[in-house]
Design a protein around this motif. Sequence first.
Motif, PDB file in Angstrom:
ATOM      1  N   LEU A 139     -42.685 -50.218 132.035  1.00  0.00           N
ATOM      2  CA  LEU A 139     -43.337 -51.516 132.410  1.00  0.00           C
ATOM      3  C   LEU A 139     -44.200 -51.511 133.287  1.00  0.00           C
ATOM      4  O   LEU A 139     -45.145 -52.365 133.259  1.00  0.00           O
ATOM      5  CB  LEU A 139     -41.920 -52.430 132.688  1.00  0.00           C
ATOM      6  CG  LEU A 139     -40.923 -52.575 131.651  1.00  0.00           C
ATOM      7  CD1 LEU A 139     -39.941 -53.923 132.172  1.00  0.00           C
ATOM      8  CD2 LEU A 139     -41.586 -53.902 130.621  1.00  0.00           C
ATOM      9  N   GLN A 159     -46.714 -57.823 127.556  1.00  0.00           N
ATOM     10  CA  GLN A 159     -45.529 -58.517 126.956  1.00  0.00           C
ATOM     11  C   GLN A 159     -44.665 -57.539 125.840  1.00  0.00           C
ATOM     12  O   GLN A 159     -43.692 -57.444 125.641  1.00  0.00           O
ATOM     13  CB  GLN A 159     -45.967 -59.644 126.403  1.00  0.00           C
ATOM     14  CG  GLN A 159     -46.717 -60.431 127.083  1.00  0.00           C
ATOM     15  CD  GLN A 159     -45.839 -61.081 128.422  1.00  0.00           C
ATOM     16  OE1 GLN A 159     -44.626 -61.461 128.270  1.00  0.00           O
ATOM     17  NE2 GLN A 159     -46.447 -61.021 129.594  1.00  0.00           N
ATOM     18  N   ASP A 205     -35.914 -53.886 127.389  1.00  0.00           N
ATOM     19  CA  ASP A 205     -35.627 -54.904 128.382  1.00  0.00           C
ATOM     20  C   ASP A 205     -34.325 -54.536 129.017  1.00  0.00           C
ATOM     21  O   ASP A 205     -33.710 -55.355 129.806  1.00  0.00           O
ATOM     22  CB  ASP A 205     -35.301 -56.365 127.625  1.00  0.00           C
ATOM     23  CG  ASP A 205     -36.761 -56.959 127.316  1.00  0.00           C
ATOM     24  OD1 ASP A 205     -37.685 -56.848 128.384  1.00  0.00           O
ATOM     25  OD2 ASP A 205     -36.845 -57.360 126.279  1.00  0.00           O
ATOM     26  N   ARG A 240     -37.531 -47.186 131.932  1.00  0.00           N
ATOM     27  CA  ARG A 240     -37.862 -48.512 131.415  1.00  0.00           C
ATOM     28  C   ARG A 240     -38.610 -48.802 132.553  1.00  0.00           C
ATOM     29  O   ARG A 240     -39.729 -49.595 132.135  1.00  0.00           O
ATOM     30  CB  ARG A 240     -36.598 -48.993 131.310  1.00  0.00           C
ATOM     31  CG  ARG A 240     -36.861 -50.384 130.433  1.00  0.00           C
ATOM     32  CD  ARG A 240     -35.634 -51.349 130.432  1.00  0.00           C
ATOM     33  NE  ARG A 240     -35.339 -52.030 131.593  1.00  0.00           N
ATOM     34  CZ  ARG A 240     -35.837 -53.235 132.122  1.00  0.00           C
ATOM     35  NH1 ARG A 240     -36.774 -53.591 131.514  1.00  0.00           N
ATOM     36  NH2 ARG A 240     -35.111 -53.558 133.083  1.00  0.00           N
ATOM     37  N   ASN A 256     -38.403 -62.697 119.239  1.00  0.00           N
ATOM     38  CA  ASN A 256     -37.513 -63.413 120.411  1.00  0.00           C
ATOM     39  C   ASN A 256     -36.348 -63.807 119.679  1.00  0.00           C
ATOM     40  O   ASN A 256     -36.067 -63.615 118.215  1.00  0.00           O
ATOM     41  CB  ASN A 256     -38.220 -64.626 121.111  1.00  0.00           C
ATOM     42  CG  ASN A 256     -38.387 -65.760 120.090  1.00  0.00           C
ATOM     43  OD1 ASN A 256     -37.567 -66.224 119.302  1.00  0.00           O
ATOM     44  ND2 ASN A 256     -39.763 -66.302 120.391  1.00  0.00           N
ATOM     45  N   CYS A 305     -35.395 -53.026 118.264  1.00  0.00           N
ATOM     46  CA  CYS A 305     -36.382 -53.369 119.472  1.00  0.00           C
ATOM     47  C   CYS A 305     -37.325 -52.345 119.547  1.00  0.00           C
ATOM     48  O   CYS A 305     -37.415 -51.655 118.871  1.00  0.00           O
ATOM     49  CB  CYS A 305     -35.283 -53.039 120.797  1.00  0.00           C
ATOM     50  SG  CYS A 305     -34.684 -51.520 120.989  1.00  0.00           S
ATOM     51  N   GLU A 312     -29.624 -55.915 126.603  1.00  0.00           N
ATOM     52  CA  GLU A 312     -30.749 -56.775 125.944  1.00  0.00           C
ATOM     53  C   GLU A 312     -31.360 -56.124 124.673  1.00  0.00           C
ATOM     54  O   GLU A 312     -31.532 -57.040 123.832  1.00  0.00           O
ATOM     55  CB  GLU A 312     -31.616 -57.001 127.090  1.00  0.00           C
ATOM     56  CG  GLU A 312     -31.415 -57.635 128.432  1.00  0.00           C
ATOM     57  CD  GLU A 312     -30.695 -56.743 129.270  1.00  0.00           C
ATOM     58  OE1 GLU A 312     -30.389 -57.446 130.517  1.00  0.00           O
ATOM     59  OE2 GLU A 312     -30.321 -55.552 128.997  1.00  0.00           O
ATOM     60  N   ASP A 313     -31.412 -54.947 124.532  1.00  0.00           N
ATOM     61  CA  ASP A 313     -32.248 -54.349 123.433  1.00  0.00           C
ATOM     62  C   ASP A 313     -31.194 -54.232 122.274  1.00  0.00           C
ATOM     63  O   ASP A 313     -31.741 -54.052 121.072  1.00  0.00           O
ATOM     64  CB  ASP A 313     -32.631 -52.939 123.614  1.00  0.00           C
ATOM     65  CG  ASP A 313     -33.761 -52.849 124.835  1.00  0.00           C
ATOM     66  OD1 ASP A 313     -34.808 -54.006 125.035  1.00  0.00           O
ATOM     67  OD2 ASP A 313     -34.366 -51.837 125.367  1.00  0.00           O
ATOM     68  N   ARG A 320     -42.819 -54.036 124.531  1.00  0.00           N
ATOM     69  CA  ARG A 320     -41.760 -53.213 124.928  1.00  0.00           C
ATOM     70  C   ARG A 320     -41.797 -51.898 124.290  1.00  0.00           C
ATOM     71  O   ARG A 320     -42.155 -51.847 123.059  1.00  0.00           O
ATOM     72  CB  ARG A 320     -40.573 -54.080 124.683  1.00  0.00           C
ATOM     73  CG  ARG A 320     -40.308 -55.345 125.769  1.00  0.00           C
ATOM     74  CD  ARG A 320     -40.458 -54.951 127.331  1.00  0.00           C
ATOM     75  NE  ARG A 320     -40.340 -55.980 128.037  1.00  0.00           N
ATOM     76  CZ  ARG A 320     -41.466 -56.689 128.512  1.00  0.00           C
ATOM     77  NH1 ARG A 320     -42.594 -56.487 128.597  1.00  0.00           N
ATOM     78  NH2 ARG A 320     -41.179 -57.687 129.524  1.00  0.00           N
TER      79      ARG A 320
END
Length: 394
Positions: free
Chosen positions: A316, A340, A216, A312, A187, A177, A220-221, A342
């Motif tokens: 962002l 977009q 994320d 995080r 993705n 990630c 998620e990561d 990360r």
Amino acid sequence: MFSSLKEQPADKILQLMQLFKEDPRDTKIDLGVGVYKNAEGVTPVMRAVKAAEKRIWEEQTTKSYVGLPGDPEFGDAMVSLVLGDSVDRGQVAAAATPGGTGAVRQAFELIRMANPDARVFVSNPTWPNHVSILKYLGMPMVEYRYFDNETGGVDFDGMMADLEGVKKGDIVLLHGCCHNPTGANLNITEWQAVVDLLNRTGAIPMIDIAYQGFGDGLEEDAAATRLVASSVPETLIAASCSKNFGVYRERTGILMAVSQDAGLNKLTQGSLNYLNRQNYSFPPDHGARVVSTILHDPQLRADWAAELEDVRLSMLGLREQLAGELQRLSGSDRFAFLAQHRGMFSRLGTSPEMVERLRAEHAIYMVGDSRMNIAGLNKTTVPILAKAIIDVGI
């Protein structure tokens, strides 16, 4: 003997740090060094880390060596954090290492020991130390396309076309990630296509996951790493605690080797233990014990996860602010990719000459390939950076 040594190339990031230190301008901004900084420019000690260290100080009764693979509780906690329930614990051999870099080095050593002819495919670009260590070890390396300078995203078609050249037993090095240095990620559909290619070709994935929780979210990561580990016969994973626990100087990392054949676990674990013994004997324990203390205590874990989420969301927010400010100044959405991306880093996709102009004319320091550390910004410096980017014509 010493007179026969050759001058080694200087580390570009360390050079940049020195230039920044010597710059007398009050307006200078450091976006080079890869550590998280809060709005005050400080790399803080996390609350849970302080609490865990206090507990260890009060309760620890010995400083004797841990085992060759490190404290088993650390191994169990990190396997659970990274892999969840995607694979059985009995399928994972694991060894603590001095930081994520140590895990990467040990992974390369294991590859070389198992298959000296294996080629390692690395993304272009990748973390420079990947390439440096491979060159030092004399291991064959092949680059695959990854970043599209025009879109600021992943050149997935180019990547897959280049990976068609892998052979059985080759290694494909992937970022789990928060890709370093670009911030551009695959993705989940693209990850599945990579898995299909690996299974079709017999190539072996090696995943470097250094920023879990910075993109994320913790779960998620880890999703891509879990997908790969549960889907291919063998996977190597180098994980770091430097960023998500903020224990940079404690050098806390782990190497995991996942096999769908649990019968290979004992052999693989023995090899990891052997490599630790050859390189540094027993791994460092303080950072690992801090991490395992946090992950095994529900209250500390919850507090750590909450503070990590704040980190995080802060990054962002800075991304969105920067993309918005650049849109306002440029009248276009060509910098929308920054929101977009990360993790800590983004790559502007501009030339070294433009990066040098940012330094010379605006006291903004970033790596020559236009990688910038988003965490080096704050709400006040974002507009300054945006104006500088527009002023130099990026």
